[in-house]
Enzyme design. Sequence first.
Site, PDB file in Angstrom:
ATOM      1  N   ASP A  73       0.601  -1.081  -0.013  1.00 50.68           N
ATOM      2  CA  ASP A  73      -0.039   0.157   0.129  1.00 50.68           C
ATOM      3  C   ASP A  73       0.966   1.222   0.114  1.00 50.68           C
ATOM      4  OD1 ASP A  73       0.993  -0.205   2.586  1.00 50.68           O
ATOM      5  OD2 ASP A  73      -1.023   0.044   3.661  1.00 50.68           O
ATOM      6  N   ASP A 112      -1.115  -5.973  -0.225  1.00 52.12           N
ATOM      7  CA  ASP A 112      -1.343  -5.573   1.062  1.00 52.12           C
ATOM      8  C   ASP A 112      -2.802  -5.199   1.288  1.00 52.12           C
ATOM      9  OD1 ASP A 112       0.478  -4.747   2.993  1.00 52.12           O
ATOM     10  OD2 ASP A 112       1.341  -3.257   1.929  1.00 52.12           O
ATOM     11  N   GLU A 211       9.286  -4.383  10.607  1.00 51.54           N
ATOM     12  CA  GLU A 211       9.800  -3.127  10.069  1.00 51.54           C
ATOM     13  C   GLU A 211      10.054  -2.024  11.158  1.00 51.54           C
ATOM     14  OE1 GLU A 211       6.969  -1.270   7.321  1.00 51.54           O
ATOM     15  OE2 GLU A 211       8.176   0.906   7.205  1.00 51.54           O
TER      16      GLU A 211
END
Length: 294
Positions: A73, A112, A211
């Site tokens: 995304d 995503d 992340e």
Amino acid sequence: MNYVYSFLYVIVRLRNSVAHFCYYGDRVNRKKTILDIQKMKAAGEAITVLTSYDYPFTRIMDDCGIDVILVGDSVGVVFGGFDTTLPVTVEEMVYHTRAVARARPKALVVADMPFLSYQTDLRDARINAGRLVKEGGAEAVKLEGGLHVAETIRAIADMDIPVMAHIGLTPQSIHRMGGYKVQGKKEEQALRLVDDARAVEEAGAFAVVLEGIPLKLARQITGELSIPTIGIGAGPYCDGQVLVIHDILGLCEKYSPKFVKRYADAKALVAGAVSSYIDDVRKGAFPEEGHSFS
Ligand code: KIV
């Protein structure tokens, strides 16, 4: 007699070489599945992941041998020009996933799930994950969150749609995090992230993106989980790495995070070509007779 043995030996060696070549040739040439990705962790092979949102980039990176293509995304930011990923819709994700899938990549295609496509309830989550597979051609979906989305991961995985989880710095939570900040620096936060990692594995995720977390924490999580970890800004001790294609090509001016390595200056390349075209047209050097029809 010795000649017979030597002859048989050569035949057996030849047969083994052909079998070896076919096996590995096949592994390189055939479509990658989540099983291949999981086996890579077991074999200690690094998993390579890049984002793609369209047909031409998908063709290029697939020919280079990328393992997983993520229709992220992040398309909203690097392609759409938004400041965050929040405005991206399911329709937009379906559109970009179709463009990627149409390139028939050998790489595993993961799409995503955008903001608001899985947070409301399990039914929405199932339908939207199903749309990305059915209409988009994705082979797996990715969603953000840990413990609090475990039930959602299980619901989607129960439909036989493989789910990649995503924990740590989760861009859809930008307003809660107060910006794109490294997560898990404090002890308490780090413990929560370890719980998140265990929860998504337990819920049935086939892999998890880590992340923006400290490298020691990423190493600990990678060591604890049996599913592969894919790092972005999480250091070298993950089972694989993911980056945004526009970032490695130098095509994203808005953000330049510390964890990105720029492998090309595509902006300069494109600007050079466009300037040459403008010059050529202005001075009458293009089109030439060769570009024209008689
Ligand atoms: O949207 C995206 O591109 C991502 C990756 C950066 C992990 O989620």
